[in-house]
Design an enzyme around this catalytic site. Structure first.
Site, PDB file in Angstrom:
ATOM      1  N   LYS A 278       0.827  -1.214   0.000  1.00 51.38           N
ATOM      2  CA  LYS A 278       0.000   0.000   0.000  1.00 51.38           C
ATOM      3  C   LYS A 278       0.860   1.264   0.000  1.00 51.38           C
ATOM      4  O   LYS A 278       2.049   1.231   0.269  1.00 51.38           O
ATOM      5  CB  LYS A 278      -1.007  -0.039   1.156  1.00 51.38           C
ATOM      6  CG  LYS A 278      -2.157  -1.006   0.824  1.00 51.38           C
ATOM      7  CD  LYS A 278      -3.281  -1.020   1.816  1.00 51.38           C
ATOM      8  CE  LYS A 278      -4.377  -1.977   1.293  1.00 51.38           C
ATOM      9  NZ  LYS A 278      -5.407  -2.265   2.292  1.00 51.38           N
ATOM     10  N   ARG A 313      -3.072 -10.386   4.747  1.00 52.46           N
ATOM     11  CA  ARG A 313      -3.537 -10.361   3.343  1.00 52.46           C
ATOM     12  C   ARG A 313      -2.404  -9.778   2.516  1.00 52.46           C
ATOM     13  O   ARG A 313      -2.082  -8.596   2.645  1.00 52.46           O
ATOM     14  CB  ARG A 313      -4.807  -9.511   3.257  1.00 52.46           C
ATOM     15  CG  ARG A 313      -5.426  -9.437   1.879  1.00 52.46           C
ATOM     16  CD  ARG A 313      -6.682  -8.568   1.912  1.00 52.46           C
ATOM     17  NE  ARG A 313      -7.332  -8.523   0.625  1.00 52.46           N
ATOM     18  CZ  ARG A 313      -6.984  -7.700  -0.366  1.00 52.46           C
ATOM     19  NH1 ARG A 313      -5.998  -6.840  -0.204  1.00 52.46           N
ATOM     20  NH2 ARG A 313      -7.625  -7.732  -1.515  1.00 52.46           N
TER      21      ARG A 313
HETATM   22  N1  HH2 Z   1      -7.455  -3.977   0.920  1.00 46.90           N
HETATM   23  C1  HH2 Z   1      -7.842  -3.961  -0.377  1.00 46.90           C
HETATM   24  C2  HH2 Z   1      -8.898  -4.777  -0.798  1.00 46.90           C
HETATM   25  N2  HH2 Z   1      -9.548  -5.588   0.053  1.00 46.90           N
HETATM   26  N3  HH2 Z   1      -9.822  -6.453   2.239  1.00 46.90           N
HETATM   27  C3  HH2 Z   1      -9.468  -6.466   3.534  1.00 46.90           C
HETATM   28  N4  HH2 Z   1     -10.104  -7.264   4.401  1.00 46.90           N
HETATM   29  N5  HH2 Z   1      -8.450  -5.684   4.012  1.00 46.90           N
HETATM   30  C4  HH2 Z   1      -7.752  -4.838   3.192  1.00 46.90           C
HETATM   31  O1  HH2 Z   1      -6.855  -4.125   3.692  1.00 46.90           O
HETATM   32  C5  HH2 Z   1      -8.114  -4.789   1.805  1.00 46.90           C
HETATM   33  C6  HH2 Z   1      -9.165  -5.628   1.355  1.00 46.90           C
HETATM   34  C7  HH2 Z   1      -7.137  -3.085  -1.341  1.00 46.90           C
HETATM   35  O2  HH2 Z   1      -6.015  -3.706  -1.865  1.00 46.90           O
HETATM   36  P1  HH2 Z   1      -5.967  -4.548  -3.222  1.00 46.90           P
HETATM   37  O3  HH2 Z   1      -6.965  -5.639  -3.263  1.00 46.90           O
HETATM   38  O4  HH2 Z   1      -4.560  -5.009  -3.378  1.00 46.90           O
HETATM   39  O5  HH2 Z   1      -6.267  -3.487  -4.378  1.00 46.90           O
HETATM   40  P2  HH2 Z   1      -7.598  -2.988  -5.103  1.00 46.90           P
HETATM   41  O6  HH2 Z   1      -8.603  -2.594  -4.083  1.00 46.90           O
HETATM   42  O7  HH2 Z   1      -7.112  -1.828  -5.933  1.00 46.90           O
HETATM   43  O8  HH2 Z   1      -8.117  -4.124  -5.938  1.00 46.90           O
END
Ligand code: HH2
Length: 333
Positions: A278, A313
């Site tokens: 992040k 995660r």
């Molecule tokens: N962060 C993201 C998405 N889902 N779910 C949980 N439980 N906790 C988190 O911190 C979290 C999440 C955002 O990250 P990412 O999936 O890598 O990216 P994007 O939202 O751009 O798909």
């Protein structure tokens, strides 16, 4: 004024008598930080905290979709999206998504978290039908390969399609506040659910995040969402919680949450942390691109494990797996 106690978690085999085990896991506490709005924190002996809170802090956590949580677990991220901040566009083709899921499973992922809607800052909402079109075939193809599948969605129809395709867990970044049909669905399905804190929607959340006390505000929010989920018929031992790093948070907010993570054990649920790659990691380290933030992501993961966080995660399963194995070895876990 409400009083909060954050266990000061320690690890290792040299554990003094009278200390409190944390969440039936690898840590214990001899002291707690007493927190109250408008007052300076104070360190007190663990024996000074109320009995009901001692019980919530120390009780072993229930298995999550068959996974024991007495050791840290890795949740591998798979975004079947064109625009996720880190892996957007890489896994939009089902074959590429399936291959990546298999690679993460082979590298030691304990859970695979599959999402079809980016929730990065500024992202616009995706139609449920499109989210289903992206995620459902991939889930159907990988549901049997080993790790339980979680569906990363705010929407009941997407979760329903995912659960029918073989997903076992629901991961909702809106903590069941986005779609009122999601809580009853999760309750009926008997699926574990992750309730994450966010301030605002992804589109606007980074505009001007504001808290009175970010750690205590997030604690209160998660407490109320756990209560709401229970009221909707979701058993407490199927709920896990997440402070939502980067979701309506400045750098200072993210760091306050990371430094205070063990407070959340007081809610009696397993904790998930999603900090991988992040933006704040880039801000502190200077690593511009998301993949270049892997070392910082691992460091944050280990700092979270030191505070008893059970589920990480992450994007980078293999290096995270190596880091955890060495952390266990070096700390005598
Ligand atoms: N962060 C993201 C998405 N889902 N779910 C949980 N439980 N906790 C988190 O911190 C979290 C999440 C955002 O990250 P990412 O999936 O890598 O990216 P994007 O939202 O751009 O798909």
């Amino acid at each position: 004024m409400a009083v909060y106690y954050r266990p000061l978690m320690q690890t290792g085999p040299a554990r003094p008598a009278g200390t409190l085990p944390i969440a039936g896991g690898w840590g214990w506490a001899a002291h707690a930080e007493r927190l109250e709005r408008g007052r300076a924190p104070e360190v007190v002996p663990i024996s000074a905290i109320p009995d009901s809170l001692r019980a919530a802090l120390s009780a072993p956590r229930a298995d999550l979709a068959g996974l024991a949580l007495d050791t840290p677990r890795l949740m591998g991220i798979l975004n079947v999206t064109p625009d996720s901040f880190s892996d957007g566009g890489l896994y939009l083709a089902p074959e590429a998504a399936i291959a990546h899921a298999r690679a993460m499973a082979a590298a030691g992922a304990d859970i695979l978290d599959i999402g079809g809607e980016s929730t990065r800052p500024g992202a616009a909402e995706v139609e449920a039908a499109e989210e289903i079109r992206r995620t459902e075939p991939v889930i159907r193809a990988v549901a049997g390969i080993g790790p339980p599948i979680s569906i990363d969605t705010r929407k009941a129809s997407v979760a329903e399609a995912a659960l029918s395709a073989g997903a076992a867990i629901v991961n909702d970044v809106a903590a069941l506040t986005f779609d009122e049909a999601l809580a009853p669905l999760v309750a009926r399905a008997g699926a574990p659910v992750c309730l994450m804190h966010a301030q605002g929607t992804p589109e606007k959340m980074q505009a001007a995040p504001h808290y009175e006390n970010v750690l205590l505000d997030v604690y209160d929010f998660l407490q109320s969402r756990v209560a709401a989920a229970e009221a909707a018929g979701i058993a407490r031992d199927r709920i896990f919680i997440d402070p939502g790093i980067g979701f309506g948070k400045t750098l200072a907010h993210n760091l306050a949450l990371l430094q205070g993570l063990s407070l959340l054990h007081g809610l009696g649920c397993p904790i998930l942390l999603g900090a991988s790659r992040k933006r704040f990691i880039g801000t502190i380290s200077g690593a511009e691109t998301a993949p270049a933030r892997m070392p910082g992501s691992i460091t944050i993961a280990l700092a979270a494990v030191a505070q008893g966080v059970q589920i990480l995660r992450v994007h980078d399963i293999e290096p995270s797996q190596q880091a955890l194995a060495l952390w266990r070895a070096a700390t005598g876990m």
